[in-house]
Design an enzyme around this catalytic site. Structure first.
Site, PDB file in Angstrom:
ATOM      1  N   HIS A  72       2.195 -10.208   1.941  1.00 18.90           N
ATOM      2  CA  HIS A  72       1.053 -10.433   3.092  1.00 18.90           C
ATOM      3  C   HIS A  72      -0.327 -10.082   2.506  1.00 18.90           C
ATOM      4  O   HIS A  72      -0.409  -8.956   1.657  1.00 18.90           O
ATOM      5  CB  HIS A  72       1.611  -9.646   4.169  1.00 18.90           C
ATOM      6  CG  HIS A  72       2.249 -10.221   5.133  1.00 18.90           C
ATOM      7  ND1 HIS A  72       2.229 -10.954   6.370  1.00 18.90           N
ATOM      8  CD2 HIS A  72       3.535 -10.658   4.919  1.00 18.90           C
ATOM      9  CE1 HIS A  72       3.152 -11.098   6.968  1.00 18.90           C
ATOM     10  NE2 HIS A  72       4.018 -11.477   6.161  1.00 18.90           N
ATOM     11  N   TYR A 201      -1.928  -5.172  14.755  1.00 15.61           N
ATOM     12  CA  TYR A 201      -2.117  -3.840  15.308  1.00 15.61           C
ATOM     13  C   TYR A 201      -3.095  -3.999  16.425  1.00 15.61           C
ATOM     14  O   TYR A 201      -4.154  -4.181  16.357  1.00 15.61           O
ATOM     15  CB  TYR A 201      -2.630  -2.768  14.305  1.00 15.61           C
ATOM     16  CG  TYR A 201      -1.635  -2.679  13.298  1.00 15.61           C
ATOM     17  CD1 TYR A 201      -1.034  -1.286  13.122  1.00 15.61           C
ATOM     18  CD2 TYR A 201      -1.612  -3.481  11.761  1.00 15.61           C
ATOM     19  CE1 TYR A 201      -0.107  -1.088  12.150  1.00 15.61           C
ATOM     20  CE2 TYR A 201      -0.755  -3.098  10.735  1.00 15.61           C
ATOM     21  CZ  TYR A 201       0.144  -1.845  10.816  1.00 15.61           C
ATOM     22  OH  TYR A 201       1.000  -1.521   9.987  1.00 15.61           O
ATOM     23  N   PRO A 292       5.133   5.959  11.428  1.00 18.94           N
ATOM     24  CA  PRO A 292       5.001   4.706  10.720  1.00 18.94           C
ATOM     25  C   PRO A 292       3.895   3.880  10.935  1.00 18.94           C
ATOM     26  O   PRO A 292       3.739   2.928  10.184  1.00 18.94           O
ATOM     27  CB  PRO A 292       6.344   4.121  11.322  1.00 18.94           C
ATOM     28  CG  PRO A 292       6.368   4.826  12.819  1.00 18.94           C
ATOM     29  CD  PRO A 292       5.938   6.169  12.518  1.00 18.94           C
ATOM     30  N   LYS A 296       3.762   4.272   5.211  1.00 20.23           N
ATOM     31  CA  LYS A 296       3.717   5.063   4.241  1.00 20.23           C
ATOM     32  C   LYS A 296       5.157   5.818   3.765  1.00 20.23           C
ATOM     33  O   LYS A 296       5.200   6.389   2.899  1.00 20.23           O
ATOM     34  CB  LYS A 296       2.598   6.325   4.333  1.00 20.23           C
ATOM     35  CG  LYS A 296       1.124   5.651   4.237  1.00 20.23           C
ATOM     36  CD  LYS A 296       0.962   5.407   2.855  1.00 20.23           C
ATOM     37  CE  LYS A 296      -0.284   4.130   2.735  1.00 20.23           C
ATOM     38  NZ  LYS A 296       0.353   2.826   2.792  1.00 20.23           N
ATOM     39  N   TYR A 382      -4.053   1.353   2.793  1.00 22.04           N
ATOM     40  CA  TYR A 382      -2.962   0.518   3.147  1.00 22.04           C
ATOM     41  C   TYR A 382      -1.906   0.011   2.136  1.00 22.04           C
ATOM     42  O   TYR A 382      -0.844  -0.029   2.191  1.00 22.04           O
ATOM     43  CB  TYR A 382      -3.402  -0.386   4.249  1.00 22.04           C
ATOM     44  CG  TYR A 382      -2.291  -1.086   5.345  1.00 22.04           C
ATOM     45  CD1 TYR A 382      -2.027  -0.751   6.399  1.00 22.04           C
ATOM     46  CD2 TYR A 382      -1.492  -2.005   4.643  1.00 22.04           C
ATOM     47  CE1 TYR A 382      -1.106  -1.099   7.083  1.00 22.04           C
ATOM     48  CE2 TYR A 382      -0.491  -2.595   5.479  1.00 22.04           C
ATOM     49  CZ  TYR A 382      -0.514  -2.240   6.902  1.00 22.04           C
ATOM     50  OH  TYR A 382       0.708  -2.735   7.369  1.00 22.04           O
TER      51      TYR A 382
END
Length: 388
Positions: A72, A201, A292, A296, A382
């Protein structure tokens, strides 16, 4: 029994550490109190940083990951009236991969049982001893009820928050930090093709929602719920209705399908320091837990054992203590950076507190969506910061 490194815990951290040590000529034995089927069925994280992917690939564990995993190139941040895509390669030159922790564990177990170091399932009564000396040992009972003593040079505690290793380190002093968030995630696995190319998100007045995936035919979705909520309160129709409402955006439609699994995950942060006592070293969830939201948890475990493996090889093969002496501080520097990032993502994306808190979250989301510097900061964290 005798080995160089006794590893307590057969999850991804322990198995990966064993694999790393074997690649450099260091012997180990992995002890796991659950069955193989249980270990391989635990549904956990699903996003791998680029470093984690490269680590698994370099160890010969990347064939199925690259065949079945999904690379991704970014994520979508969404709040009412806005849906913004962050392009990770453009922002920081890295990507992430969708490949469930269950699949990582299956690959690690298969490699371990195919000529790798010993991996013993369903052991009980595990007890590290003499960790403050140079010759620690682990007492345990095997799956047939036979007691054993495993003599070691070093013990690695990769047995999670509820394992036996963390309390032994804590008994020698140190500190813990903990944050319990006032909400949880209701997560589902659904047998339906994902409705999105990259993860979504979403901030919404009703609460956070997230759209992820496990494969081209299986979707992984989450909705924010109260800590005292129960899956019994959430019918399939109610879940899909909440997801459709919280993720609604013009021109986009949520695909629905049969739900195969439901679970509620509390959101918490936990850090324990130091990550060492004598010849006992902690790694992964035995030393730290993150919510979550920032993806990580598994990646921190990979980072821990990467640093630890290098330090143990230097200790056992070169008799040098500099890297093991620095291990806790080195690992914790990255742990705290990832703990902060996970807290920041969680605070920005969840509905909590009053309207003042909501406006602060929306202000931060607008900043990330309009500032290249802010977007790059998110992308760098990220996709994974440097190790060590």
């Amino acid at each position: 029994m005798r080995t160089q490194v006794g590893i307590i815990g057969g999850g991804p951290a322990g198995l990966l550490l064993s694999r790393m040590l074997a690649a450099q000529g260091v012997d180990s034995v992995v002890l796991e109190n659950r069955s193989r089927s249980y270990v391989e069925a635990r549904v956990r994280a699903g996003i791998l940083e680029q470093h984690s992917v490269q680590t698994l690939t370099d160890l010969g564990l990347g064939e199925r990951l690259h065949r079945e995993g999904m690379e991704h190139h970014g994520i979508h941040l969404q709040f009412p009236g806005t849906k913004h895509h962050l392009d990770f390669p453009a922002l920081c030159g890295r990507t992430v991969w969708i490949y469930g922790q269950t699949e990582v564990v299956k690959d690690l177990v298969a490699a371990q049982l195919d000529g790798g170091p010993p991996l013993l399932f369903e052991v009980t009564d595990v007890q590290p001893e003499d960790v403050d000396g140079d010759s620690p040992r682990i007492r345990f009972t095997d799956s047939d009820g036979v007691p054993h003593v495993l003599e070691c040079d070093v013990i690695a505690g990769t047995d999670g928050f509820h394992g036996v290793s963390r309390p032994i380190v804590a008994q020698a002093g140190g500190r813990t930090w903990e944050r319990t968030y006032p909400f949880s995630w209701l997560g589902i696995l659904a047998d339906v093709a994902p409705s999105t190319d990259d993860l979504v998100y979403a901030w919404h007045p009703d609460g956070f929602a997230m759209h992820s995936m496990r494969s081209p035919s299986v979707s992984r979705l989450y909705v924010q719920v109260d800590n005292d909520d129960s899956v019994d309160n959430w019918s399939d129709d109610r879940i899909w209705e909440a997801l459709a409402t919280r993720m609604a955006h013009p021109g986009w439609e949520l695909r629905t399908g049969p739900i195969s699994q439901k679970s509620i995950t509390p959101m918490r942060s936990f850090v324990s320091a130091p990550m060492r006592r004598g010849r006992l070293f902690l790694a992964g969830d035995a030393a730290h837990i993150v919510p979550p939201t920032g993806a990580k948890g598994l990646n921190l475990a990979v980072a821990d054992v990467t640093v630890l493996a290098t330090a143990l090889v230097r200790l056992l093969q070169e008799k040098e203590t500099d890297l093991v002496d620095a291990y806790s501080d080195t690992a914790l520097a990255r742990v705290w950076r990832c703990t902060h990032f996970s807290w920041w993502m969680t605070s920005m994306l969840h509905r909590s507190g009053d309207d003042f808190d909501a406006e602060l979250a929306l202000s931060q989301l607008r900043r990330v969506c309009t500032s290249e510097a802010a977007a790059r900061e998110l992308a760098e964290n990220y996709t994974g910061l440097p190790i060590g």
